[in-house]
Design a protein around this motif. Structure first.
Motif, PDB file in Angstrom:
ATOM      1  N   GLN A  84       1.006  -1.306   0.021  1.00  0.00           N
ATOM      2  CA  GLN A  84      -0.130   0.042  -0.058  1.00  0.00           C
ATOM      3  C   GLN A  84       0.759   1.617  -0.054  1.00  0.00           C
ATOM      4  N   ALA A  85       1.608   0.939   1.097  1.00  0.00           N
ATOM      5  CA  ALA A  85       2.435   2.631   0.766  1.00  0.00           C
ATOM      6  C   ALA A  85       3.711   2.888  -0.526  1.00  0.00           C
ATOM      7  N   GLY A  86       3.925   1.579  -0.420  1.00  0.00           N
ATOM      8  CA  GLY A  86       4.701   1.979  -1.985  1.00  0.00           C
ATOM      9  C   GLY A  86       3.539   2.856  -3.434  1.00  0.00           C
ATOM     10  N   ARG A  87       2.466   1.852  -3.502  1.00  0.00           N
ATOM     11  CA  ARG A  87       1.437   2.176  -4.065  1.00  0.00           C
ATOM     12  C   ARG A  87       1.397   3.745  -4.147  1.00  0.00           C
ATOM     13  N   ILE A  88       1.246   3.921  -2.880  1.00  0.00           N
ATOM     14  CA  ILE A  88       1.058   5.479  -3.110  1.00  0.00           C
ATOM     15  C   ILE A  88       1.765   6.610  -2.735  1.00  0.00           C
ATOM     16  N   GLY A  89       2.606   6.248  -2.705  1.00  0.00           N
ATOM     17  CA  GLY A  89       3.803   6.529  -2.997  1.00  0.00           C
ATOM     18  C   GLY A  89       4.421   6.978  -4.797  1.00  0.00           C
ATOM     19  N   GLU A  90       3.799   5.620  -5.454  1.00  0.00           N
ATOM     20  CA  GLU A  90       3.912   6.213  -6.672  1.00  0.00           C
ATOM     21  C   GLU A  90       2.652   7.380  -7.232  1.00  0.00           C
ATOM     22  N   MET A  91       2.536   7.561  -7.039  1.00  0.00           N
ATOM     23  CA  MET A  91       1.585   8.089  -6.800  1.00  0.00           C
ATOM     24  C   MET A  91       1.995   9.609  -7.023  1.00  0.00           C
ATOM     25  N   PHE A  92       2.196   9.829  -5.869  1.00  0.00           N
ATOM     26  CA  PHE A  92       2.836  10.903  -5.507  1.00  0.00           C
ATOM     27  C   PHE A  92       3.892  11.225  -6.138  1.00  0.00           C
ATOM     28  N   GLU A  93       4.792  10.116  -6.581  1.00  0.00           N
ATOM     29  CA  GLU A  93       5.617  10.444  -7.634  1.00  0.00           C
ATOM     30  C   GLU A  93       4.865  10.992  -8.964  1.00  0.00           C
ATOM     31  N   LEU A  94       3.404  10.438  -9.552  1.00  0.00           N
ATOM     32  CA  LEU A  94       3.044  11.483 -10.697  1.00  0.00           C
ATOM     33  C   LEU A  94       2.146  12.779 -10.528  1.00  0.00           C
TER      34      LEU A  94
END
Lengths: 295, 246
Positions: B115-125
């Protein structure tokens, strides 16, 4: 009224108001999700009362209390699965009538099973005991009611903010379609709402009957009506509104009981209703209400 | 219609709201990794089609296949679990939930460790979301809300992303940001069905386009072959090209 009497009545008012707040929150949780007022909610308090009647003295009191909460919660889930789910597409008026009918049906079943005479609930002796603080006589029952209500409110807020189920409940209350788009199962959310509502009703029932000491099939009506008034006054579905309105209602009720002359005591409920009508005329959406209210 | 390589295949879709028929037998496919664009004037049926694919509105007739499986009767939340995600028209942010809570709920079905990694990907986008984590959704600007809506739709790790008017109500700068993000998502191989009024920007990104007119496909064409005149005629209700398949 001297200072110690005032302090005593304040504690009484907070205790009574806490119960109204718990009932109001229970009604509000279901209203937020299912968009219906469950008038059979009072019977959940009654079921908790009869569970206590059956368990106190037979099992340790914490087990009896847990049993009463579990029984009310389970009964609420059965109501949802057995009745409300089958009529969920009905218009709000029909749902209201269904919940009234369910309330009367449960009362009738309890009347057949338990009889019409009041059953005395054998609470542990400490519940009825009291202590003196600065000249003020304080009942443990009132202390427990206020402390437990406060603790439950904190736990409920944390649950709604931090757990996935809590977030799903809030999301569904705000926009059911968006919640579904995010993968939230609407059926599970409704069951969770009824389970929580039932648990709150069970808790409120334990506190309510510690005051009256007896339970009858129609015992749930008065706390239901007061809780419903608090829920509407606070803004249906508003947690903060339910607390403020519940406590306010308790304070107003105790205040009137103390200031009205003996011959006019019968008017106290009427005067409470007049005050509520005035508030609702000024703010029809309730004190903290808004369109599309959240949990 | 060969649906073997398609992520989405809609056939004969009819949607009715009471006596009003919004879609009159739509056929549409989205291939794996394709960005397909739905164009058309207001009321042409774009949102109805996306909502039907997402499961928000039922089909009166027709069939929807997702990754080769019939999902016509599958409920909305189960379609999300299966890999269809919709960012709805008007953003519909959960205004009383914070950005963090919106994202957490959207990521809830992923394994806890992811979950945290996926949310982090959204922060990159969408970097702005990280800066506004504790703001209520209702206090975000229109552009920020749109980024949150798309991030939310992406968090379930979908195989098919449905986007309904992502540039609606946005200024040119925010519109540019949204289309840049869509370009990144397309490069990553995500299949996207995009309903959009900003025809020029949409066709720059799209592989193919369908033009809808009063609930029917009037044009279906490779995006690069669509002329401005054809689209203009469709928007004015003058297109006569029958709906075709690819």
């Amino acid at each position: 009224m001297d200072l110690s009497q005032f302090a005593q009545q304040t504690i009484n008012a907070l205790s009574l108001g806490s119960i109204y707040a718990l009932v109001a929150i229970g009604l509000g949780v279901v209203f937020s999700i299912a968009r219906m007022v469950n008038f059979a909610h009072g019977e959940l308090l009654t079921i908790a009362g009869y569970t206590l009647y059956g368990l106190f003295g037979r099992v340790p009191w914490p087990v009896a209390i847990a049993g009463a909460i579990a029984a009310a919660s389970a009964a609420a889930v059965v109501m949802e699965r057995g009745v409300f789910r089958r009529v969920k597409s009905a218009d709000p008026v029909a749902l209201l009538i269904v919940s009234f009918a369910l309330s009367l049906m449960i009362q009738a079943v309890l009347l057949i099973l338990m009889g019409g005479t009041a059953k005395s609930i054998d609470y542990p002796s400490w519940v009825q005991a009291s202590f003196t603080l600065g000249g003020v006589n304080v009942a443990w029952r009132d202390v427990a009611t206020c402390v437990v209500t406060f603790a439950v409110l904190i736990a409920l807020v944390r649950f709604l903010k931090q757990s996935v189920v809590g977030l799903a409940l809030r999301a569904s209350a705000e926009d059911r379609d968006v919640a579904r788009l995010l993968g939230v199962d609407p059926r599970k959310v409704i069951v969770a709402a009824f389970a929580i509502s039932g648990a709150l009703a069970g808790l409120a029932g334990i506190m309510w009957f510690s005051n009256s000491g007896t339970v009858t099939p129609s015992s749930g009506f008065e706390p239901l009506m007061k809780g419903f008034i608090a829920a509407v006054l606070g803004g249906l579905g508003s947690l903060g509104g339910a607390v403020v309105a519940g406590l306010g209602l308790g304070i107003l009720e105790i205040l009137l009981r103390n200031v009205l002359p003996d011959g006019m005591l019968g008017l106290s409920d009427g005067l409470v209703f007049v005050a509520i009508i005035v508030v609702l005329l000024i703010r029809p959406e309730g004190l903290f209400g808004k369109v599309g209210r959240e949990v | 219609m060969d649906t073997g390589a398609n992520v989405l295949a809609v056939s004969g879709a009819v949607v009715k709201y009471g006596r009003i028929t919004a879609l009159h037998g739509i056929d549409l496919v989205v291939g794996k990794g394709e960005l397909v664009c739905l164009l058309g004037a207001n009321g042409a049926g774009k949102s109805s089609l996306l909502n039907a694919v997402a499961g928000l509105v039922p089909l009166a007739e027709g069939r929807i296949e997702f990754s080769g499986k019939d999902v016509t009767g599958v409920s909305c939340h189960k379609r999300n679990h299966a890999g269809i995600s919709l960012s709805p028209e008007g953003r519909r942010i959960l205004a009383d939930l914070t950005v963090r809570e919106n994202l957490r709920l959207a990521a809830a079905r992923l394994p806890k460790g992811d979950q945290a990694g996926r949310i982090g990907e959204m922060f990159e986008l969408f970097p702005v979301l990280e800066r506004k984590l504790d703001s209520s959704g209702g206090f975000l600007s229109g552009g920020e809300q749109q980024q949150l809506a798309i991030a939310r739709a992406l968090l379930s790790d979908p195989d098919l992303l449905l986007l309904d008017e992502p540039s609606l109500g946005l200024d040119p700068i925010n519109t540019g940001k949204i289309f840049d993000s869509l370009g990144s998502l397309k490069e990553r191989g995500l299949s996207i069905l995009l309903a959009e009024q900003n025809v020029t920007r949409a066709l720059e990104l799209a592989d193919r386009a369908y033009v809808l007119e009063t609930g029917r496909v009037s044009i279906s064409e490779d995006a690069r072959n669509l002329s401005g005149e054809e689209i203009e005629r469709a928007y004015l209700g003058l297109a006569t090209t029958p709906g075709g398949s690819f």
